[in-house]
Design an enzyme around this catalytic site. Structure first.
Site, PDB file in Angstrom:
ATOM      1  N   ASP A  86      -5.898  53.672  22.217  1.00  0.00           N
ATOM      2  CA  ASP A  86      -7.005  54.034  21.505  1.00  0.00           C
ATOM      3  C   ASP A  86      -7.591  55.081  21.359  1.00  0.00           C
ATOM      4  O   ASP A  86      -8.762  55.517  21.093  1.00  0.00           O
ATOM      5  CB  ASP A  86      -7.986  52.944  22.826  1.00  0.00           C
ATOM      6  CG  ASP A  86      -9.905  52.674  22.640  1.00  0.00           C
ATOM      7  OD1 ASP A  86     -10.112  52.928  21.137  1.00  0.00           O
ATOM      8  OD2 ASP A  86     -10.039  53.973  23.935  1.00  0.00           O
TER       9      ASP A  86
ATOM     10  N   ARG B 272     -11.035  58.215  14.960  1.00  0.00           N
ATOM     11  CA  ARG B 272     -11.868  57.481  14.581  1.00  0.00           C
ATOM     12  C   ARG B 272     -13.337  57.929  14.733  1.00  0.00           C
ATOM     13  O   ARG B 272     -14.085  58.429  13.462  1.00  0.00           O
ATOM     14  CB  ARG B 272     -12.232  56.341  14.443  1.00  0.00           C
ATOM     15  CG  ARG B 272     -11.429  54.883  14.469  1.00  0.00           C
ATOM     16  CD  ARG B 272     -11.547  54.065  15.548  1.00  0.00           C
ATOM     17  NE  ARG B 272     -12.716  53.903  15.235  1.00  0.00           N
ATOM     18  CZ  ARG B 272     -13.169  53.048  16.263  1.00  0.00           C
ATOM     19  NH1 ARG B 272     -13.025  52.469  17.991  1.00  0.00           N
ATOM     20  NH2 ARG B 272     -14.946  52.120  16.654  1.00  0.00           N
TER      21      ARG B 272
ATOM     22  N   HIS C 122     -20.193  48.475  31.107  1.00  0.00           N
ATOM     23  CA  HIS C 122     -19.765  49.240  29.892  1.00  0.00           C
ATOM     24  C   HIS C 122     -21.010  49.158  29.533  1.00  0.00           C
ATOM     25  O   HIS C 122     -21.596  47.793  28.741  1.00  0.00           O
ATOM     26  CB  HIS C 122     -18.751  48.552  29.266  1.00  0.00           C
ATOM     27  CG  HIS C 122     -17.599  49.902  28.517  1.00  0.00           C
ATOM     28  ND1 HIS C 122     -16.981  51.048  28.683  1.00  0.00           N
ATOM     29  CD2 HIS C 122     -18.266  49.933  27.377  1.00  0.00           C
ATOM     30  CE1 HIS C 122     -16.601  51.423  27.855  1.00  0.00           C
ATOM     31  NE2 HIS C 122     -17.343  51.160  26.699  1.00  0.00           N
TER      32      HIS C 122
ATOM     33  N   LYS D  73      -9.384  48.599  26.515  1.00  0.00           N
ATOM     34  CA  LYS D  73     -10.185  49.214  27.957  1.00  0.00           C
ATOM     35  C   LYS D  73     -10.603  48.538  29.476  1.00  0.00           C
ATOM     36  O   LYS D  73      -9.708  48.945  30.182  1.00  0.00           O
ATOM     37  CB  LYS D  73     -11.421  50.459  27.824  1.00  0.00           C
ATOM     38  CG  LYS D  73     -10.598  51.537  27.030  1.00  0.00           C
ATOM     39  CD  LYS D  73     -11.343  52.778  26.731  1.00  0.00           C
ATOM     40  CE  LYS D  73     -12.209  52.063  25.798  1.00  0.00           C
ATOM     41  NZ  LYS D  73     -12.550  53.237  24.731  1.00  0.00           N
TER      42      LYS D  73
ATOM     43  N   SER E 123     -11.924  48.109  21.072  1.00  0.00           N
ATOM     44  CA  SER E 123     -11.441  50.353  21.912  1.00  0.00           C
ATOM     45  C   SER E 123     -11.974  49.096  23.021  1.00  0.00           C
ATOM     46  O   SER E 123     -11.773  49.649  24.208  1.00  0.00           O
ATOM     47  CB  SER E 123     -11.982  50.222  20.844  1.00  0.00           C
ATOM     48  OG  SER E 123     -12.725  51.725  21.948  1.00  0.00           O
TER      49      SER E 123
HETATM   50  N1  URA Z   1     -16.909  53.504  22.607  1.00  0.00           N
HETATM   51  C1  URA Z   1     -15.851  53.176  23.045  1.00  0.00           C
HETATM   52  O1  URA Z   1     -15.199  53.425  23.717  1.00  0.00           O
HETATM   53  N2  URA Z   1     -15.129  52.427  21.400  1.00  0.00           N
HETATM   54  C2  URA Z   1     -15.463  52.842  20.674  1.00  0.00           C
HETATM   55  O2  URA Z   1     -15.126  52.377  19.926  1.00  0.00           O
HETATM   56  C3  URA Z   1     -17.451  52.786  20.296  1.00  0.00           C
HETATM   57  C4  URA Z   1     -18.080  53.054  21.874  1.00  0.00           C
END
Ligand code: URA
Length: 432
Positions: free
Chosen positions: A163, A170, A84, A189, A185
């Site tokens: 999220d 956000r 990621h 995931k 966040s």
């Molecule tokens: N990527 C994400 O998945 N969440 C965030 O808060 C910032 C970048």
């Protein structure tokens, strides 16, 4: 029964909120029982007062519990790895890493997002491949991981819905760049999507959420801590995002560059990041090897063609046409030329990202449609010597007018100086 005003007030005053109240607040928000304006006010209070590690853990845990979870490794009987990035300009790393590690016998399963603002999204890039399907069911994803060893798909609606809602909120309330909210966040995931080990690429620089190494280190430690508590193996790579990654920025252009890299002909910085991330993922797998051996195997998979063969199988498995000639091409190309002799001292990632966004390659809001063919290729990168009139970059556009605007913006992103800047590798730090 929670009282959102009370929670906002206590956070505004810098109090630590109890885990059960915080979890109830987030879960109620996910069920649409807390209005957006109250969650927005709470996020802004967090911006100024922060979250303690216990609060970050409670938030992450509640987000995971807001939806379904999968256990990919258990489903296929082997460790599944994930990768990621916190988001940058020209970041197509997963698209090259996936087939390389799969060619080495390690399954990579990843749920990805779409681009927003100046940062691109892996799903948009993959959708520039004609026919490619990003929406697979969990069963299809598991079957593909078994058969091909790589699956990159869209986040299913039921995975971490809290999220999904919170990130969108956000994004429009200037509360994305808050370390504990980014950590929870991303990690919610990763934990819900069921990989066993993950390499997190934390971008640092003007094109990233984290502008300094210090901030990136804090984020890395928060994510490592969340992973550790959940039994997930995590390595954080802190990588340079002061200039775009590789040369290509824009969806189809980035797929071409990922293909070149899987075939061993990618740009140096991007190739280095891809091989480094691949090596670390291989070291986390069931193969029982270390990072150095992982690196050797990743390089071999690129050199002997097995990584590219795996790329082709993966793209076909998800309905796409792997032939690079099938990718869309923009009708107008315009060069950005060097105004003087010198050395590239700087190529601002943010400025290039915004220029490409303005061309139509990205979206300002989640409902914008994007142009998959447009973008830019930056031939000259930091430290390269150029002569006046050399092509620094090439803009790929839908029409002449937008091409000219992008040429001017990308030229302004370059600083050409007399002296070479200090050399800097792509991987700035590794924290695991
Ligand atoms: N990527 C994400 O998945 N969440 C965030 O808060 C910032 C970048």
């Amino acid at each position: 029964m929670i009282h959102p005003v009370d929670l906002i007030e206590r956070k505004r005053n810098g109090e630590e909120l109890p885990a059960d109240e915080l979890a109830e607040f987030v879960l109620a928000y996910a069920r649409d029982e807390v209005p957006e304006y109250q969650m927005a006010a709470w996020c802004m209070a967090v911006y100024f007062k922060g979250l303690t590690p216990a609060e970050t853990l409670a938030l992450t845990d509640a987000m995971v519990r807001s939806g379904e979870t999968v256990a990919l490794g258990a489903a296929i009987g082997r460790k599944v790895v994930d990768k990621h990035s916190t988001g940058g300009v020209g970041d197509k790393t997963s698209i090259a890493v996936g087939p390389i590690v799969a060619a080495c016998g390690v399954p990579l399963g990843k749920m990805s997002g779409r681009g927003l603002g100046h940062t691109g999204g892996t799903l948009d890039k993959l959708e520039s491949i004609p026919g490619f399907r990003v929406e697979l069911t969990t069963e299809e994803m598991i079957a593909q991981l078994r058969d091909v060893g790589v699956a990159i798909v869209g986040q299913s609606a039921n995975l971490v819905p809290a999220d999904k809602k919170l990130y969108a909120l956000r994004d429009v309330t200037a509360t994305v760049d808050i370390v504990p909210l980014i950590a929870s966040s991303i990690m919610s995931k990763k934990l819900a999507a069921g990989g066993d080990a993950v390499v997190l690429d934390i971008k640092v620089g003007d094109g990233a959420w984290m502008k300094t190494l210090e901030d990136a280190r804090v984020l890395a430690h928060e994510m490592l801590d969340l992973g550790l508590r959940a039994g997930m193996e995590v390595t954080c790579l802190l990588t340079d995002m002061d200039q775009p990654l590789g040369r290509a920025i824009g969806n189809a252009l980035e797929i071409r560059e990922a293909i070149d890299t899987v075939r061993g002909a990618g740009p140096d910085d991007f190739t280095e990041l891809v091989l480094d991330a691949s090596a670390r993922l291989l070291a986390y797998s069931d193969l029982g090897i270390d990072v150095d051996e992982g690196r050797r195997r990743a390089e071999t998979a690129v050199a002997d063609g097995s990584a590219y063969a795996t790329y082709e199988r993966w793209i076909r498995a998800q309905g796409g046409d792997p032939d690079p000639h099938a990718l869309p091409e923009a009708p107008v190309r315009l060069a950005v030329t060097a105004p003087r002799d010198g050395v590239v001292a700087r190529l601002g990632a943010l400025a290039v990202g915004v220029a490409v966004l303005e061309l139509g390659a990205g979206r300002w809001t989640t409902t914008d449609t994007i142009d998959l063919a447009v973008g830019a290729v930056c031939f000259a990168k930091r430290g390269d010597t150029v002569l006046a009139g050399d092509d620094l970059a090439e803009v790929h556009a839908r029409d002449e007018a937008s091409a000219q605007v992008a040429v001017d913006a990308i030229l302004a992103a370059y600083t050409i100086a007399d002296a070479a800047p200090a050399a800097r590798g792509i991987v700035l730090e590794v924290i695991s």
